[in-house]
Design a protein around this motif. Structure first.
Motif, mmCIF file in Angstrom:
data_model
loop_
_atom_site.group_PDB
_atom_site.id
_atom_site.type_symbol
_atom_site.label_atom_id
_atom_site.label_comp_id
_atom_site.label_asym_id
_atom_site.label_seq_id
_atom_site.Cartn_x
_atom_site.Cartn_y
_atom_site.Cartn_z
ATOM 1 N N ILE A 6 0.831 -1.203 0.000
ATOM 2 C CA ILE A 6 0.000 0.000 0.000
ATOM 3 C C ILE A 6 0.868 1.255 0.000
ATOM 4 O O ILE A 6 0.433 2.326 -0.411
ATOM 5 N N LEU A 7 2.089 1.123 0.486
ATOM 6 C CA LEU A 7 3.074 2.201 0.431
ATOM 7 C C LEU A 7 4.373 1.601 -0.084
ATOM 8 O O LEU A 7 4.862 0.608 0.468
ATOM 9 N N SER A 8 4.931 2.180 -1.109
ATOM 10 C CA SER A 8 6.140 1.605 -1.696
ATOM 11 C C SER A 8 7.202 2.677 -1.901
ATOM 12 O O SER A 8 6.894 3.858 -2.113
ATOM 13 N N ASP A 9 8.453 2.249 -1.824
ATOM 14 C CA ASP A 9 9.621 3.107 -2.061
ATOM 15 C C ASP A 9 9.560 4.380 -1.216
ATOM 16 O O ASP A 9 9.729 5.496 -1.734
ATOM 17 N N ILE A 10 9.310 4.225 0.057
ATOM 18 C CA ILE A 10 9.216 5.374 0.947
ATOM 19 C C ILE A 10 10.604 5.709 1.497
ATOM 20 O O ILE A 10 11.268 4.862 2.104
ATOM 21 N N ASN A 11 11.025 6.931 1.282
ATOM 22 C CA ASN A 11 12.285 7.435 1.840
ATOM 23 C C ASN A 11 12.022 8.819 2.406
ATOM 24 O O ASN A 11 11.642 9.733 1.666
ATOM 25 N N LEU A 12 12.195 8.968 3.695
ATOM 26 C CA LEU A 12 11.979 10.275 4.313
ATOM 27 C C LEU A 12 12.788 10.365 5.598
ATOM 28 O O LEU A 12 13.207 9.363 6.176
ATOM 29 N N LYS A 13 13.002 11.603 6.022
ATOM 30 C CA LYS A 13 13.752 11.849 7.251
ATOM 31 C C LYS A 13 13.193 13.099 7.906
ATOM 32 O O LYS A 13 13.095 14.149 7.263
ATOM 33 N N PHE A 14 12.773 12.984 9.166
ATOM 34 C CA PHE A 14 12.279 14.119 9.935
ATOM 35 C C PHE A 14 13.289 14.413 11.048
ATOM 36 O O PHE A 14 13.657 13.500 11.801
ATOM 37 N N PHE A 15 13.697 15.669 11.133
ATOM 38 C CA PHE A 15 14.652 16.045 12.162
ATOM 39 C C PHE A 15 13.916 16.497 13.423
ATOM 40 O O PHE A 15 12.743 16.873 13.387
ATOM 41 N N ARG A 16 14.650 16.485 14.513
ATOM 42 C CA ARG A 16 14.075 16.819 15.802
ATOM 43 C C ARG A 16 13.467 18.216 15.784
ATOM 44 O O ARG A 16 14.017 19.137 15.206
ATOM 45 N N ARG A 17 12.292 18.342 16.397
ATOM 46 C CA ARG A 17 11.553 19.590 16.568
ATOM 47 C C ARG A 17 10.969 20.124 15.256
ATOM 48 O O ARG A 17 10.495 21.249 15.210
ATOM 49 N N MET A 18 11.027 19.350 14.190
ATOM 50 C CA MET A 18 10.350 19.742 12.955
ATOM 51 C C MET A 18 8.843 19.543 13.095
ATOM 52 O O MET A 18 8.387 18.669 13.818
ATOM 53 N N LYS A 19 8.090 20.375 12.397
ATOM 54 C CA LYS A 19 6.649 20.187 12.265
ATOM 55 C C LYS A 19 6.403 19.805 10.816
ATOM 56 O O LYS A 19 6.681 20.575 9.915
ATOM 57 N N VAL A 20 5.894 18.591 10.622
ATOM 58 C CA VAL A 20 5.788 18.024 9.281
ATOM 59 C C VAL A 20 4.325 17.913 8.886
ATOM 60 O O VAL A 20 3.510 17.396 9.647
ATOM 61 N N ALA A 21 3.996 18.397 7.706
ATOM 62 C CA ALA A 21 2.640 18.296 7.175
ATOM 63 C C ALA A 21 2.571 17.140 6.196
ATOM 64 O O ALA A 21 3.373 17.054 5.274
ATOM 65 N N VAL A 22 1.626 16.239 6.394
ATOM 66 C CA VAL A 22 1.388 15.126 5.472
ATOM 67 C C VAL A 22 0.093 15.424 4.732
ATOM 68 O O VAL A 22 -0.968 15.486 5.342
ATOM 69 N N CYS A 23 0.183 15.635 3.432
ATOM 70 C CA CYS A 23 -0.983 16.077 2.664
ATOM 71 C C CYS A 23 -1.322 15.071 1.579
ATOM 72 O O CYS A 23 -0.476 14.312 1.119
ATOM 73 N N GLY A 24 -2.531 15.130 1.147
ATOM 74 C CA GLY A 24 -2.988 14.273 0.074
ATOM 75 C C GLY A 24 -4.488 14.158 0.107
ATOM 76 O O GLY A 24 -5.118 14.418 1.125
ATOM 77 N N PRO A 25 -5.110 13.772 -1.018
ATOM 78 C CA PRO A 25 -6.571 13.631 -1.050
ATOM 79 C C PRO A 25 -7.019 12.434 -0.232
ATOM 80 O O PRO A 25 -6.217 11.668 0.292
ATOM 81 N N VAL A 26 -8.349 12.275 -0.143
ATOM 82 C CA VAL A 26 -8.928 11.162 0.599
ATOM 83 C C VAL A 26 -8.424 9.840 0.029
ATOM 84 O O VAL A 26 -8.451 9.622 -1.173
ATOM 85 N N GLY A 27 -7.907 8.968 0.920
ATOM 86 C CA GLY A 27 -7.460 7.657 0.493
ATOM 87 C C GLY A 27 -6.080 7.616 -0.104
ATOM 88 O O GLY A 27 -5.712 6.616 -0.730
#
Length: 1241
Positions: free
Chosen positions: A485-506
């Motif tokens: 359902i999720l493929s090839d995911i590469n991400l990195k969040f640093f300390r104290r960051m505020k991260v927005a995850v956006c996308g349409p329904v589903g």
């Protein structure tokens, strides 16, 4: 002759003196122990006669101590243990006052749920560690672990059972000697030895059996506690894939029914091998007196046992089918109770009741087959002793073996003894079958896959500045699926960051966050996490309990921080609950991969899909300018706006809190005779009850007559002539046996039919009353409490009560009234506590399964397990002491009956020769041997009946719940086109949730004109949702009225009202079934109409892509659909219905702004001529309304057009808009869509 009389009188006086001394010492000890150890009694004896208050005070003080002290069993001396006097204080306290849980002592550490759970888990882990990795835990492994957990109790009770069985055959063995003694020369020493042998054997038998029963009951309680804890632990760690295959209701059934049944099996544990021992002992005695004819006894017994095999297989088959139906019913019932408010708003509750009734009909089909088979088994084994006796005596006649009265009476006593084990054999077979099914079900559940603790790699804090990192991640909810359902995911969040995850329904936003939490199976890649984590789901999960308990969530109280949390969550004014956490995740659903990632400004410059999402928010905010009110420049924002603190859901919760969850109702005093009468007359007006009693009377009469015939017709000794010939002797006895068979056949089937019909009628009546109950009932009673009635109590009525009330009615003994009246009050209240204390376990269980993700995310798994163990102990405490109280009563009844039997034998031995016929005396001893069994059995059946009948009493409680007003009032039904205009007039409306509670709406007067859109705004607790609930009559007005097109809604039926209105609730609810059944559960529309509605709400293509299309599956609570998709389905429902009045109760609070805009446009397009009443979650959904109603503290504060209200800068609405805009501007570049994600140190 005078010397014989002197010797006879000397023997009589000697034995009487010895027996009286023993009885006196026993009663003195028992009385003194009650007086010294029974706290309430000692207070009562020592207190002044005129000090009326001291008794209450001392009782209260004693009750406080009861819940803090350990059960006296742990520190009692040998004599106290032997006589069960350690429970005297509790029984005497129960005689003085109504027992509460605080009065019941705590279990000692050896019998605690924690120890039982740890031992069982260690045994299972040790056993499974030797298996191959591909092997899973099976039924054999679970049974083996349970046996190893309780092996000491099994061995001790096995020895006690053997001793009891051995002692029980001493009497039958000696009867022939007694008859010969009475018929021949009498010797003082021999008579004294006979009396002593009879008495000692009887006392040893009684004590061994009583202690065996208590230890078995205790072992069963410990096993049940361990299994419930294991099931709870498993439910808390189930993988998402495993959870989809087992609903909450099904898992609760494992705990409420299967674990209980395995615990009950302890009472029957030794019966299977004891039958072999008893048959062996019986054959030895019979061989001594009847010689080779005893082989006929052996063959007949084998035939009887073999005849049970096909019946046992049928019982196992029917039991499995019955449990599957019960699981399905519990699953549906659990889902319905959770969503009862939605069902009532839609007017669907009776349709869902019919679904439950249909499942019950299938369950009743298998219940009938099972009870029929049980009746057949009962008949076979009640007839067995007579069949064995006929075969044995018939063989004696054929072989010419002489039968004198001594041999016949010894044989009869042996058969009667054997009858007890044979009588229990049907119950043993039944419980073995049921236990095997339960073991299979629990083992299957415990073998399910769990969440892999290694999915997320925890990195020590300080070793890196990275909080979250995913490298080449591929994830799937189903580990067997080839498509992630999720493929090839590469991400990195640093300390104290505020991260927005956006996308349409589903699009997969929630799946990504679930991957970070370790809730989704990882196919490949790595997930690293540094720091602590917290989780706030989009659908709020709130436990039953206090506001403080929910906010602290296991942390110690820090007043300053607690106050800051209330302030930050805007709860000081609103007095409402939100789980505080530095990391907030709002739940949605699934898709495939990350399309863009980076800083806000950089992505904005790309002009991509992200810009379209932001544009949706800009478009929404521009609605404010479109009404002519300038509030400055609207900037690019992604904001988690709320003008009411997401008050839609919270208002529901707040209003529930105003109606404080009530303590579960518990009857007082004895079970009333009216309850028994009501139960007996439920089926066929009680017509079967006298027939059952008549069949039993005829059976007992035939059995007694047959035994008397054997004693009378046989010779008094081998040298004397028999009164009748051998052929006549056996033919008459066979006739009596056939008569017994027909009587027992009639009794068994009449009892089965009466019990079956009664159980069904009580089921349908209780469920009808529950479904027709007002919402205040569901607000005051947690679902776990209701599930306890429809599962545990209904199971008792289905399979236990008929076979308890029947046997008691068969033997009525009016003895020992003082002991019974002293015992029953304590035992009855303890049994009620057992029923009351089980509901919190089920409620905690249900809540934990629903909130398992939150619990794991906050690292609270161990705290919840500890809470579960405490609740299990609270349930086991009264159950444990019920067993102790029953043993206390049984031991005293046994001793009393043993002394009565001893006096009987003394009398027969000492009476002068010739006064009593030896055959008659032998028959009296034969019956006297079973006196203790019969007497204790009858009294215990009476006590067990009252204890078990509490389940019926609890069902009767729920069968008399005050109902809502009628669904339809035939004399006042609106016409088919009502409402045609959609005009809603509210006049002086006042509403409160209960008589003792304050008004929530305090005199509202306003009019919603037909075809207009009205937005209702106001802070939490202002009365918005109460107004909507009153419109649908979930709450009845205290005064005032609501008119729709001139008709007072209180004057028409609820179904006529609710079926003409439409609502989109805040919580998007879907039910287990298909898309079709969720769109149109009443089956009023065609498939084309359903497709048209789905296309209008822009989810038609999504449904077409599903396998099965309109028949695509929907799991419990719609878990396999995203929250946004569920909300669109809810929109589709109202589009399909197309009512003249539409209510939006925070309808778009669970979706993103883009979806919100789409829903608003769809509503404007298709409901342009309808009256739309909307509780506002976003200001943007209100500013284009025709009118705005501002509520404050249950009163109308403002009611005008939004333009007029915005022009007045001092208006409350204008201030709300200004506050909204300020928050929106300040959130520029700081917040993401509807999800905030922070991982802190």
């Amino acid at each position: 002759m005078p010397n014989n009389r002197v010797h006879s009188l000397a023997a009589q006086f000697l034995v009487l003196d010895a027996s009286s001394t023993v009885v006196g010492l026993f009663l003195c000890y028992d009385g003194l122990s009650v007086k010294n150890k029974g706290g309430a009694v000692s207070h009562f004896v020592s207190e002044p006669l005129l000090d009326g208050g001291s008794n209450v005070t001392s009782d209260h003080r004693n009750s406080r101590r009861g819940g803090e002290t350990i059960t006296p069993l742990a520190t009692s001396n040998v004599l106290s243990l032997l006589t069960f006097s350690w429970i005297n204080p509790l029984i005497s306290l129960g005689y003085k006052k109504r027992l509460d849980l605080e009065d019941v002592p705590q279990l000692d550490s050896l019998n605690s749920a924690q120890r039982s759970f740890l031992v069982l888990r260690n045994k299972i882990e040790t056993d499974t560690s030797h298996m191959s990795k591909s092997s899973q835990m099976n039924t054999f492994s679970l049974v083996k672990a349970v046996i190893l957990t309780t092996w000491k109790d099994i061995i001790i009770t096995g020895v006690l059972s053997f001793v009891s069985a051995l002692a029980s055959y001493v009497g039958p063995f000696l009867i022939d000697t007694l008859v010969k003694y009475l018929n021949g020369h009498r010797d003082l020493k021999q008579g004294f030895l006979l009396v002593s042998a009879f008495t000692v054997a009887k006392i040893v038998e009684c004590l061994a059996q009583r202690h065996c029963d208590f230890k078995l009951e205790k072992a069963g309680i410990n096993v049940r506690a361990a299994l419930v804890a294991m099931i709870y632990h498993k439910g808390l760690t189930l993988s998402s894939e495993s959870k989809q295959g087992h609903s909450n209701g099904e898992i609760i059934n494992f705990m409420a029914v299967d674990a209980e049944r395995i615990g009950d099996f302890s009472k029957y544990m030794h019966n299977a091998w004891l039958v072999i021992v008893q048959v062996g002992l019986a054959l030895i005695i019979l061989y001594k007196y009847l010689g080779i004819s005893s082989l006929a006894t052996f063959v007949a017994t084998i035939v009887v046992m073999l005849s049970n095999l096909p019946l046992g297989r049928l019982q196992e088959k029917f039991q499995e089918k019955l449990m599957k139906c019960k699981d399905k019913r519990m699953k549906t019932t659990s889902e319905v109770l959770k969503n009862m408010r939605i069902l009532k708003l839609y007017g669907w509750e009776m349709k869902f009741l019919s679904r439950v009734d249909d499942i019950r009909s299938n369950e009743a089909y298998w219940l009938y087959k099972l009870t029929f088979t049980m009746a057949m088994t009962c008949v076979a084994f009640w007839v067995a002793p007579t069949f064995v006796a006929i075969a044995t005596f018939g063989m004696c006649m054929l072989l010419g073996i002489p039968l004198d009265s001594g041999k016949v009476l010894s044989s009869l006593a042996t058969f009667k003894n054997l009858q007890e084990s044979v009588y229990n054999l049907p119950d043993t077979i039944e419980i073995i079958v049921q236990t095997k099914v339960s073991f299979d079900r629990i083992a299957s559940f415990l073998s399910l896959s769990e969440l892999d603790s290694g999915l997320v790699e925890m990195v020590p804090i300080g070793s890196s500045d990275t909080s979250v990192e995913i490298v080449d991640g591929n994830f799937s909810w189903d580990v067997t699926s080839c498509e992630p359902i999720l493929s090839d995911i590469n991400l990195k969040f640093f300390r104290r960051m505020k991260v927005a995850v956006c996308g349409p329904v589903g699009s997969g936003k929630s799946s990504l966050l679930s991957c970070i939490l370790g809730e989704v199976s990882k196919l490949s890649g790595k997930v690293r996490l540094s720091g602590t984590k917290a989780y706030v789901g989009q659908s709020p999960w709130i436990q039953s309990g206090t506001i403080e308990h929910n906010i602290l969530f296991g942390k110690e109280m820090d007043i300053e921080r607690y106050e800051r949390v209330l302030e930050a969550c805007d709860l000081k004014k609103d007095l409402e609950v939100l789980s505080f956490a530095p990391l907030m995740l709002l739940q949605e659903a699934t898709f495939s991969r990350i399309t863009q990632a980076g800083k806000y400004d950089d992505i904005m410059k790309l002009g991509s899909d992200f810009l379209e999402l932001v544009g949706a928010h800009k478009e929404a905010l521009l609605e404010i300018d479109s009404v002519g009110h300038s509030l400055g420049t609207v900037k690019k924002i992604i904001q988690d706006e709320t003008i009411t603190g997401q008050n839609g859901k919270i208002v529901h919760m707040e209003e529930k809190k105003r109606q404080l969850v009530e303590e579960e109702e518990r009857e007082r005093g004895k079970v009333g005779s009216s309850a028994y009468w009501k139960y007996l007359t439920t089926a066929y007006g009680g017509a079967l009850t006298p027939l059952v009693l008549l069949a039993q009377i005829m059976f007992e009469s035939s059995q007694i007559s047959s035994n008397y015939w054997l004693a009378w017709a046989s010779s008094t000794s081998e040298s004397n002539q028999a009164r009748v010939g051998g052929f006549e002797f056996i033919i008459v006895y066979m006739a009596f046996g056939i008569g017994c068979s027909f009587c027992i056949l009639a009794r068994a089937f009449l009892l089965m039919k009466a019990g079956y019909e009664t159980a069904n009628r009580l089921f349908y009546k209780m469920h009808f009353c529950i479904f027709r109950a007002p919402m205040s009932f569901f607000d005051a009673n947690p679902s776990g409490r209701i599930l306890n009635r429809v599962s545990t109590d209904q199971a008792a009525v289905d399979l236990t009560i008929p076979y308890t009330i029947g046997p008691f009615a068969f033997v009525s003994i009016q003895l020992l009234g003082i002991i019974i009246q002293y015992y029953i009050p304590s035992a009855r209240e303890l049994a009620r506590l057992v029923g009351v204390c089980k509901a919190p376990v089920i409620q905690h269980f249900s809540e934990t399964i629903s909130g398992s993700t939150t619990i794991r995310s906050f690292g609270q798994k161990h705290r919840f397990q500890d809470t579960c163990l405490k609740l299990i102990d609270n349930y086991s405490r009264p159950k444990f002491h019920v067993a102790g109280a029953l043993a206390w009563l049984g031991s005293r009844l046994d001793m009393l009956s043993s002394f009565i039997f001893a006096f009987l034998v003394i009398f027969l031995v000492s009476v002068p020769e010739g006064i009593i016929d030896p055959s008659t005396a032998g028959l009296a001893v034969t019956y006297g041997l079973s006196l203790n069994m019969l007497q204790a059995w009858a009294i215990q059946k009476l006590c067990r009946l009252e204890i078990q009948f509490i389940s019926v009493e609890r069902i009767f409680q729920y069968s008399s719940i005050p109902s809502e007003p009628p669904l339809v009032i035939e004399s006042n039904r609106p016409d088919h086109f009502w409402p045609s205009q959609g005009k809603v007039d509210i006049h002086h409306l006042q509403v409160r949730y209960a008589v003792h509670m304050p008004l929530v709406l305090r005199g509202i007067t306003c009019t919603f004109h037909g075809g207009t859109k009205t937005g209702i705004v106001g802070r939490t607790g202002s009365g918005k949702s109460t107004l909507i609930q009153t419109l649908f009559r979930l709450v009845e007005p205290t005064s005032g009225e609501i008119l729709i097109d001139g008709i007072n809604i209180s004057s028409i039926g609820l179904h006529d009202l609710r079926s003409r209105l439409s609502i989109i609730p805040q919580d998007p609810t879907m039910f287990n079934g298909t898309v079709r059944s969720n769109m149109d559960p009443l089956e009023d529309y065609t498939d084309d109409q359903i497709w048209e509605a789905l296309d209008k709400c822009q989810i038609g293509d999504e449904v077409r892509n599903k396998e099965g299309k309109l028949d695509a599956s929907v799991t419990e609570n719609g878990e396999n659909w995203s929250v946004g998709q569920r909300q669109l389905i809810c929109l589709g429902r109202v589009l399909l219905k197309k009512s003249k009045i539409l209510v939006l109760d925070e309808a778009t609070a669970s979706v993103d702004t883009a979806t919100d805009n789409m829903i608003q446009k769809t509503l404007r397009q298709h409901f342009s001529d309808s009256t739309v009443i909307a509780i506002a979650h976003r200001i943007t959904s209100v500013v284009k309304s025709d009118m705005v109603l501002v509520l404050n503290n249950g009163l109308v504060e403002e009611y005008d057009s939004p333009t007029t209200l915005l022009e007045d800068k001092s208006s409350s609405f204008s201030q709300l808009v200004a506050e909204y805009s300020m928050r929106s501007n300040s959130s520029h570049k700081k917040k993401g869509a509807t999800i905030k994600h922070t991982i802190s140190d």
